[in-house]
Write a protein that holds these residues in place. Structure first.
Motif, PDB file in Angstrom:
ATOM      1  N   THR A   5       0.810  -1.211   0.000  1.00  0.00           N
ATOM      2  CA  THR A   5       0.000   0.000   0.000  1.00  0.00           C
ATOM      3  C   THR A   5       0.842   1.259   0.000  1.00  0.00           C
ATOM      4  O   THR A   5       0.482   2.253  -0.603  1.00  0.00           O
ATOM      5  CB  THR A   5      -0.934   0.006   1.228  1.00  0.00           C
ATOM      6  OG1 THR A   5      -1.708  -1.184   1.189  1.00  0.00           O
ATOM      7  CG2 THR A   5      -1.856   1.198   1.223  1.00  0.00           C
ATOM      8  N   GLU A   6       1.991   1.246   0.667  1.00  0.00           N
ATOM      9  CA  GLU A   6       2.803   2.455   0.748  1.00  0.00           C
ATOM     10  C   GLU A   6       3.261   2.942  -0.620  1.00  0.00           C
ATOM     11  O   GLU A   6       3.547   4.116  -0.801  1.00  0.00           O
ATOM     12  CB  GLU A   6       4.007   2.263   1.678  1.00  0.00           C
ATOM     13  CG  GLU A   6       5.050   1.292   1.182  1.00  0.00           C
ATOM     14  CD  GLU A   6       4.751  -0.172   1.469  1.00  0.00           C
ATOM     15  OE1 GLU A   6       5.604  -1.008   1.155  1.00  0.00           O
ATOM     16  OE2 GLU A   6       3.673  -0.495   1.994  1.00  0.00           O
ATOM     17  N   TYR A   7       3.329   2.071  -1.593  1.00  0.00           N
ATOM     18  CA  TYR A   7       3.712   2.490  -2.933  1.00  0.00           C
ATOM     19  C   TYR A   7       2.504   2.741  -3.826  1.00  0.00           C
ATOM     20  O   TYR A   7       2.582   3.521  -4.755  1.00  0.00           O
ATOM     21  CB  TYR A   7       4.645   1.465  -3.597  1.00  0.00           C
ATOM     22  CG  TYR A   7       6.045   1.561  -3.067  1.00  0.00           C
ATOM     23  CD1 TYR A   7       6.887   2.585  -3.484  1.00  0.00           C
ATOM     24  CD2 TYR A   7       6.516   0.651  -2.142  1.00  0.00           C
ATOM     25  CE1 TYR A   7       8.174   2.694  -2.996  1.00  0.00           C
ATOM     26  CE2 TYR A   7       7.802   0.751  -1.648  1.00  0.00           C
ATOM     27  CZ  TYR A   7       8.623   1.770  -2.079  1.00  0.00           C
ATOM     28  OH  TYR A   7       9.889   1.873  -1.585  1.00  0.00           O
ATOM     29  N   LEU A  24      12.310  10.173  -6.402  1.00  0.00           N
ATOM     30  CA  LEU A  24      11.000   9.717  -5.923  1.00  0.00           C
ATOM     31  C   LEU A  24      10.156   9.204  -7.086  1.00  0.00           C
ATOM     32  O   LEU A  24       9.536   8.143  -6.993  1.00  0.00           O
ATOM     33  CB  LEU A  24      10.266  10.842  -5.197  1.00  0.00           C
ATOM     34  CG  LEU A  24       8.871  10.496  -4.693  1.00  0.00           C
ATOM     35  CD1 LEU A  24       8.944   9.436  -3.587  1.00  0.00           C
ATOM     36  CD2 LEU A  24       8.162  11.735  -4.199  1.00  0.00           C
ATOM     37  N   ILE A  25      10.157   9.931  -8.177  1.00  0.00           N
ATOM     38  CA  ILE A  25       9.424   9.498  -9.371  1.00  0.00           C
ATOM     39  C   ILE A  25       9.952   8.144  -9.839  1.00  0.00           C
ATOM     40  O   ILE A  25       9.181   7.221 -10.099  1.00  0.00           O
ATOM     41  CB  ILE A  25       9.528  10.544 -10.503  1.00  0.00           C
ATOM     42  CG1 ILE A  25       8.806  11.827 -10.107  1.00  0.00           C
ATOM     43  CG2 ILE A  25       8.967   9.989 -11.807  1.00  0.00           C
ATOM     44  CD1 ILE A  25       9.034  12.987 -11.055  1.00  0.00           C
ATOM     45  N   ASP A  26      11.274   8.015  -9.911  1.00  0.00           N
ATOM     46  CA  ASP A  26      11.892   6.766 -10.370  1.00  0.00           C
ATOM     47  C   ASP A  26      11.525   5.586  -9.474  1.00  0.00           C
ATOM     48  O   ASP A  26      11.308   4.482  -9.960  1.00  0.00           O
ATOM     49  CB  ASP A  26      13.419   6.907 -10.437  1.00  0.00           C
ATOM     50  CG  ASP A  26      13.872   7.853 -11.535  1.00  0.00           C
ATOM     51  OD1 ASP A  26      13.059   8.173 -12.431  1.00  0.00           O
ATOM     52  OD2 ASP A  26      15.041   8.285 -11.490  1.00  0.00           O
ATOM     53  N   ARG A  27      11.442   5.824  -8.163  1.00  0.00           N
ATOM     54  CA  ARG A  27      11.136   4.747  -7.208  1.00  0.00           C
ATOM     55  C   ARG A  27       9.677   4.350  -7.181  1.00  0.00           C
ATOM     56  O   ARG A  27       9.351   3.201  -6.893  1.00  0.00           O
ATOM     57  CB  ARG A  27      11.520   5.179  -5.782  1.00  0.00           C
ATOM     58  CG  ARG A  27      12.919   4.926  -5.375  1.00  0.00           C
ATOM     59  CD  ARG A  27      13.148   5.080  -3.862  1.00  0.00           C
ATOM     60  NE  ARG A  27      12.216   5.904  -3.135  1.00  0.00           N
ATOM     61  CZ  ARG A  27      12.377   7.205  -2.852  1.00  0.00           C
ATOM     62  NH1 ARG A  27      13.428   7.851  -3.275  1.00  0.00           N
ATOM     63  NH2 ARG A  27      11.478   7.860  -2.152  1.00  0.00           N
ATOM     64  N   GLU A  50       5.183   9.627 -16.174  1.00  0.00           N
ATOM     65  CA  GLU A  50       5.796   8.445 -15.564  1.00  0.00           C
ATOM     66  C   GLU A  50       4.785   7.618 -14.763  1.00  0.00           C
ATOM     67  O   GLU A  50       5.015   6.451 -14.495  1.00  0.00           O
ATOM     68  CB  GLU A  50       6.948   8.860 -14.640  1.00  0.00           C
ATOM     69  CG  GLU A  50       8.017   9.691 -15.312  1.00  0.00           C
ATOM     70  CD  GLU A  50       8.775   8.934 -16.382  1.00  0.00           C
ATOM     71  OE1 GLU A  50       8.920   7.699 -16.260  1.00  0.00           O
ATOM     72  OE2 GLU A  50       9.223   9.576 -17.346  1.00  0.00           O
ATOM     73  N   TYR A  51       3.664   8.211 -14.383  1.00  0.00           N
ATOM     74  CA  TYR A  51       2.676   7.572 -13.511  1.00  0.00           C
ATOM     75  C   TYR A  51       1.546   6.957 -14.330  1.00  0.00           C
ATOM     76  O   TYR A  51       0.401   7.387 -14.263  1.00  0.00           O
ATOM     77  CB  TYR A  51       2.125   8.596 -12.516  1.00  0.00           C
ATOM     78  CG  TYR A  51       3.116   8.974 -11.447  1.00  0.00           C
ATOM     79  CD1 TYR A  51       3.112   8.308 -10.231  1.00  0.00           C
ATOM     80  CD2 TYR A  51       4.058   9.966 -11.660  1.00  0.00           C
ATOM     81  CE1 TYR A  51       4.025   8.649  -9.241  1.00  0.00           C
ATOM     82  CE2 TYR A  51       4.978  10.304 -10.684  1.00  0.00           C
ATOM     83  CZ  TYR A  51       4.951   9.643  -9.481  1.00  0.00           C
ATOM     84  OH  TYR A  51       5.860   9.974  -8.506  1.00  0.00           O
ATOM     85  N   GLN A  52       1.844   5.943 -15.100  1.00  0.00           N
ATOM     86  CA  GLN A  52       0.861   5.337 -15.990  1.00  0.00           C
ATOM     87  C   GLN A  52      -0.212   4.516 -15.274  1.00  0.00           C
ATOM     88  O   GLN A  52      -1.249   4.221 -15.845  1.00  0.00           O
ATOM     89  CB  GLN A  52       1.564   4.503 -17.059  1.00  0.00           C
ATOM     90  CG  GLN A  52       2.310   5.348 -18.072  1.00  0.00           C
ATOM     91  CD  GLN A  52       1.408   6.364 -18.768  1.00  0.00           C
ATOM     92  OE1 GLN A  52       0.408   6.004 -19.367  1.00  0.00           O
ATOM     93  NE2 GLN A  52       1.749   7.639 -18.665  1.00  0.00           N
ATOM     94  N   SER A  53       0.020   4.153 -14.015  1.00  0.00           N
ATOM     95  CA  SER A  53      -0.977   3.407 -13.236  1.00  0.00           C
ATOM     96  C   SER A  53      -1.871   4.322 -12.421  1.00  0.00           C
ATOM     97  O   SER A  53      -2.773   3.857 -11.715  1.00  0.00           O
ATOM     98  CB  SER A  53      -0.279   2.418 -12.293  1.00  0.00           C
ATOM     99  OG  SER A  53       0.480   1.493 -13.019  1.00  0.00           O
TER     100      SER A  53
END
Length: 171
Positions: A5-7, A24-27, A50-53
């Motif tokens: 959940t944290e991710y 942060l974006i990469d992780r 970068e946030y495709q989900s």
């Protein structure tokens, strides 16, 4: 790979950020489905590519304007942009409809482009604002704090139906 959940849910609120740190974006970008960026100074949303989900994005109390740059976000269904700098409804909604076509929940309260009693808008301005936004998002279920019913959707589509270009026939 289940990152937990944290991710999937990231809260990066009230940090005075103008952009997200690259590390942060990469992780996190690959796994995050819900992102809360409330209370920052973000105005450019191109990093979201970068946030495709990403399914849910909260940008309340930021610096988002009508001319915001945003990545294509076909999976985004919830967007909150309350208390920002959006003052041109047509420009903002045209961009949003193109980049985030599957929105179900949109909240734009306390922006100049979203007239209401709270920012000196008239009731007619508020109704017209709702009709315009609803007409641009066929899947929208809730706008601001109010569910969209079928009669409101029908009226929005009637008022703002697309005008088809007439093709002149050669005689």
């Amino acid at each position: 790979m289940n990152m937990g959940t944290e991710y999937r849910c990231q809260n990066i609120s009230y940090r005075e950020l103008t952009e997200l740190p690259k590390d942060l974006i990469d992780r996190t970008a690959k796994y995050v489905e819900e992102l809360d960026l409330t209370g920052n100074r973000i105005s450019d949303l191109r990093f979201l590519i970068e946030y495709q989900s990403l399914k849910s994005l909260v940008l309340d109390h930021n610096a988002v304007s009508s001319h915001v740059k945003i990545a294509d976000m076909p999976n985004l269904h919830t967007l909150w942009v309350n208390h920002n700098r959006i003052d041109n409804l047509s420009v903002f909604i045209s961009t949003l409809a193109k980049k985030c076509p599957n929105l179900k929940f949109l909240s734009m309260m306390n922006n100049r482009a979203a007239p209401s009693y709270f920012n000196n808008g008239t009731f007619q301005q508020y109704v017209d604002y709702r009709y315009f936004v609803i007409s641009r998002f066929p899947k929208l279920e809730v706008l601001d704090d109010k569910k969209i019913d079928s009669s409101e959707r029908s009226e929005a589509e009637r008022i703002y139906k697309p005008v088809k270009k007439r093709v002149k026939q050669k005689t």
